[in-house]
Write a protein that holds these residues in place. Sequence first.
Motif, PDB file in Angstrom:
ATOM      1  N   ILE A  27       0.804  -1.231   0.000  1.00 38.87           N
ATOM      2  CA  ILE A  27       0.000   0.000   0.000  1.00 38.87           C
ATOM      3  C   ILE A  27       0.831   1.274   0.000  1.00 38.87           C
ATOM      4  CG2 ILE A  27      -1.914  -1.171   1.148  1.00 38.87           C
ATOM      5  CD1 ILE A  27      -1.221   0.586   3.653  1.00 38.87           C
ATOM      6  N   GLY A  28       2.132   1.138   0.162  1.00 37.80           N
ATOM      7  CA  GLY A  28       2.997   2.311   0.168  1.00 37.80           C
ATOM      8  C   GLY A  28       3.544   2.610   1.553  1.00 37.80           C
ATOM      9  N   PRO A  29       4.575   3.464   1.598  1.00 31.07           N
ATOM     10  CA  PRO A  29       5.322   3.706   2.838  1.00 31.07           C
ATOM     11  C   PRO A  29       4.613   4.669   3.792  1.00 31.07           C
ATOM     12  CG  PRO A  29       6.257   4.997   1.085  1.00 31.07           C
ATOM     13  CD  PRO A  29       5.165   4.158   0.468  1.00 31.07           C
ATOM     14  N   ALA A  34      -1.054   1.795   6.985  1.00 33.93           N
ATOM     15  CA  ALA A  34      -0.921   0.345   7.157  1.00 33.93           C
ATOM     16  C   ALA A  34      -1.628  -0.110   8.429  1.00 33.93           C
ATOM     17  CB  ALA A  34       0.551  -0.059   7.185  1.00 33.93           C
ATOM     18  N   TRP A  35      -1.508   0.663   9.497  1.00 38.38           N
ATOM     19  CA  TRP A  35      -2.177   0.330  10.759  1.00 38.38           C
ATOM     20  C   TRP A  35      -3.702   0.343  10.565  1.00 38.38           C
ATOM     21  CZ3 TRP A  35      -1.291  -1.843  15.247  1.00 38.38           C
ATOM     22  CH2 TRP A  35      -2.170  -1.628  16.311  1.00 38.38           C
ATOM     23  N   HIS A  36      -4.201   1.356   9.855  1.00 39.53           N
ATOM     24  CA  HIS A  36      -5.643   1.434   9.608  1.00 39.53           C
ATOM     25  C   HIS A  36      -6.119   0.300   8.698  1.00 39.53           C
ATOM     26  CE1 HIS A  36      -6.940   4.964  11.781  1.00 39.53           C
ATOM     27  NE2 HIS A  36      -5.776   5.495  11.485  1.00 39.53           N
ATOM     28  N   ALA A  37      -5.321  -0.045   7.702  1.00 37.42           N
ATOM     29  CA  ALA A  37      -5.680  -1.168   6.826  1.00 37.42           C
ATOM     30  C   ALA A  37      -5.723  -2.460   7.626  1.00 37.42           C
ATOM     31  CB  ALA A  37      -4.680  -1.278   5.671  1.00 37.42           C
ATOM     32  N   LEU A  38      -4.732  -2.662   8.475  1.00 35.24           N
ATOM     33  CA  LEU A  38      -4.704  -3.854   9.318  1.00 35.24           C
ATOM     34  C   LEU A  38      -5.963  -3.936  10.170  1.00 35.24           C
ATOM     35  CD1 LEU A  38      -3.159  -6.328  10.420  1.00 35.24           C
ATOM     36  CD2 LEU A  38      -1.975  -4.753  12.003  1.00 35.24           C
ATOM     37  N   GLY A  39      -6.332  -2.844  10.802  1.00 32.70           N
ATOM     38  CA  GLY A  39      -7.528  -2.828  11.642  1.00 32.70           C
ATOM     39  C   GLY A  39      -8.804  -3.046  10.859  1.00 32.70           C
ATOM     40  N   VAL A  92     -14.557  -3.495   4.577  1.00 29.70           N
ATOM     41  CA  VAL A  92     -13.196  -3.006   4.794  1.00 29.70           C
ATOM     42  C   VAL A  92     -13.126  -1.516   4.453  1.00 29.70           C
ATOM     43  CG1 VAL A  92     -10.780  -3.169   4.039  1.00 29.70           C
ATOM     44  CG2 VAL A  92     -12.118  -5.264   4.427  1.00 29.70           C
ATOM     45  N   ALA A  93     -13.725  -1.118   3.338  1.00 30.76           N
ATOM     46  CA  ALA A  93     -13.715   0.292   2.921  1.00 30.76           C
ATOM     47  C   ALA A  93     -14.331   1.188   3.997  1.00 30.76           C
ATOM     48  CB  ALA A  93     -14.462   0.458   1.595  1.00 30.76           C
ATOM     49  N   GLU A  94     -15.385   0.712   4.628  1.00 32.25           N
ATOM     50  CA  GLU A  94     -16.002   1.483   5.718  1.00 32.25           C
ATOM     51  C   GLU A  94     -15.000   1.687   6.850  1.00 32.25           C
ATOM     52  OE1 GLU A  94     -19.516  -0.714   6.773  1.00 32.25           O
ATOM     53  OE2 GLU A  94     -20.421  -0.362   4.809  1.00 32.25           O
ATOM     54  N   GLY A  95     -14.201   0.681   7.128  1.00 33.59           N
ATOM     55  CA  GLY A  95     -13.187   0.787   8.175  1.00 33.59           C
ATOM     56  C   GLY A  95     -12.025   1.695   7.798  1.00 33.59           C
ATOM     57  N   GLY A  98     -11.653   7.989   6.573  1.00 34.16           N
ATOM     58  CA  GLY A  98     -10.852   8.887   7.391  1.00 34.16           C
ATOM     59  C   GLY A  98      -9.351   8.680   7.236  1.00 34.16           C
ATOM     60  N   THR A  99      -8.953   7.726   6.389  1.00 35.65           N
ATOM     61  CA  THR A  99      -7.525   7.530   6.126  1.00 35.65           C
ATOM     62  C   THR A  99      -7.230   8.039   4.721  1.00 35.65           C
ATOM     63  OG1 THR A  99      -7.809   5.300   5.219  1.00 35.65           O
ATOM     64  CG2 THR A  99      -7.453   5.470   7.589  1.00 35.65           C
ATOM     65  N   ARG A 100      -5.984   8.028   4.374  1.00 32.68           N
ATOM     66  CA  ARG A 100      -5.631   8.451   3.018  1.00 32.68           C
ATOM     67  C   ARG A 100      -6.226   7.461   2.024  1.00 32.68           C
ATOM     68  NH1 ARG A 100      -2.261   5.082   0.463  1.00 32.68           N
ATOM     69  NH2 ARG A 100      -0.487   4.159   1.503  1.00 32.68           N
ATOM     70  N   PRO A 101      -6.524   7.909   0.821  1.00 34.05           N
ATOM     71  CA  PRO A 101      -7.083   6.988  -0.173  1.00 34.05           C
ATOM     72  C   PRO A 101      -6.113   5.850  -0.481  1.00 34.05           C
ATOM     73  CG  PRO A 101      -7.303   9.269  -0.899  1.00 34.05           C
ATOM     74  CD  PRO A 101      -6.423   9.276   0.321  1.00 34.05           C
ATOM     75  N   MET A 102      -6.680   4.651  -0.587  1.00 36.80           N
ATOM     76  CA  MET A 102      -5.879   3.486  -0.965  1.00 36.80           C
ATOM     77  C   MET A 102      -6.790   2.483  -1.649  1.00 36.80           C
ATOM     78  SD  MET A 102      -5.188   1.499   2.657  1.00 36.80           S
ATOM     79  CE  MET A 102      -5.047   2.957   3.690  1.00 36.80           C
ATOM     80  N   ASP A 103      -6.220   1.619  -2.433  1.00 41.83           N
ATOM     81  CA  ASP A 103      -6.987   0.581  -3.101  1.00 41.83           C
ATOM     82  C   ASP A 103      -7.411  -0.449  -2.061  1.00 41.83           C
ATOM     83  OD1 ASP A 103      -7.209  -2.162  -4.463  1.00 41.83           O
ATOM     84  OD2 ASP A 103      -7.232  -0.766  -6.166  1.00 41.83           O
ATOM     85  N   VAL A 104      -8.713  -0.606  -1.882  1.00 41.81           N
ATOM     86  CA  VAL A 104      -9.243  -1.502  -0.848  1.00 41.81           C
ATOM     87  C   VAL A 104      -8.850  -2.948  -1.125  1.00 41.81           C
ATOM     88  CG1 VAL A 104     -11.357  -2.345   0.260  1.00 41.81           C
ATOM     89  CG2 VAL A 104     -11.128   0.069  -0.318  1.00 41.81           C
ATOM     90  N   ARG A 105      -8.876  -3.360  -2.372  1.00 44.41           N
ATOM     91  CA  ARG A 105      -8.492  -4.737  -2.708  1.00 44.41           C
ATOM     92  C   ARG A 105      -7.030  -4.995  -2.350  1.00 44.41           C
ATOM     93  NH1 ARG A 105     -12.123  -7.402  -6.308  1.00 44.41           N
ATOM     94  NH2 ARG A 105     -10.466  -8.818  -6.935  1.00 44.41           N
TER      95      ARG A 105
END
Length: 162
Positions: A27-29, A34-39, A92-95, A98-105
Amino acid sequence: MATTGLEVFDRTLHITNIWLDEIMKTIGPDRHAAWHALGAVLHALRDRLPLELAVHLGAQLPLLVRGLYYDQWHVGRQPEKLRSLDEFLQRVAEGLRGTRPMDVRDATLAVLRTLAHHVDAGQVRKVADVLPGEIRAFWKEGERAAVEGAAGAAPARGGTTA
């Protein structure tokens, strides 16, 4: 090299950073993202699993990640009936709001691959086995692509297995 002065905290910080580093490869540096994606992925997964399996998965997670996993969990709720990959990704997208845009898949696959890499294979199999076929196939294809990419192998041959 102690950071907190408590070995258990230093160890969980170290392991959590390894997990975040693996997610950031996709997802990038951005450690915060990354923490938000993990959660977001852990919550979608946890809320889809039967209670006993959700607890067994939580027990396999590093202490800090386990706290994230259980955050805002209402144990009395029935497992969510997310039947399709699109429904799961929407959760997952709902979670990720409030974070930076990222590809949900991509974010979802990065977290699922990290789980498969660090959690006992038998536990991962049990979790995957209770997921709808479309979600299970998405996870397996993501793992396969990561292994082949890491080995420099040619693209996967054949169809998706469920």
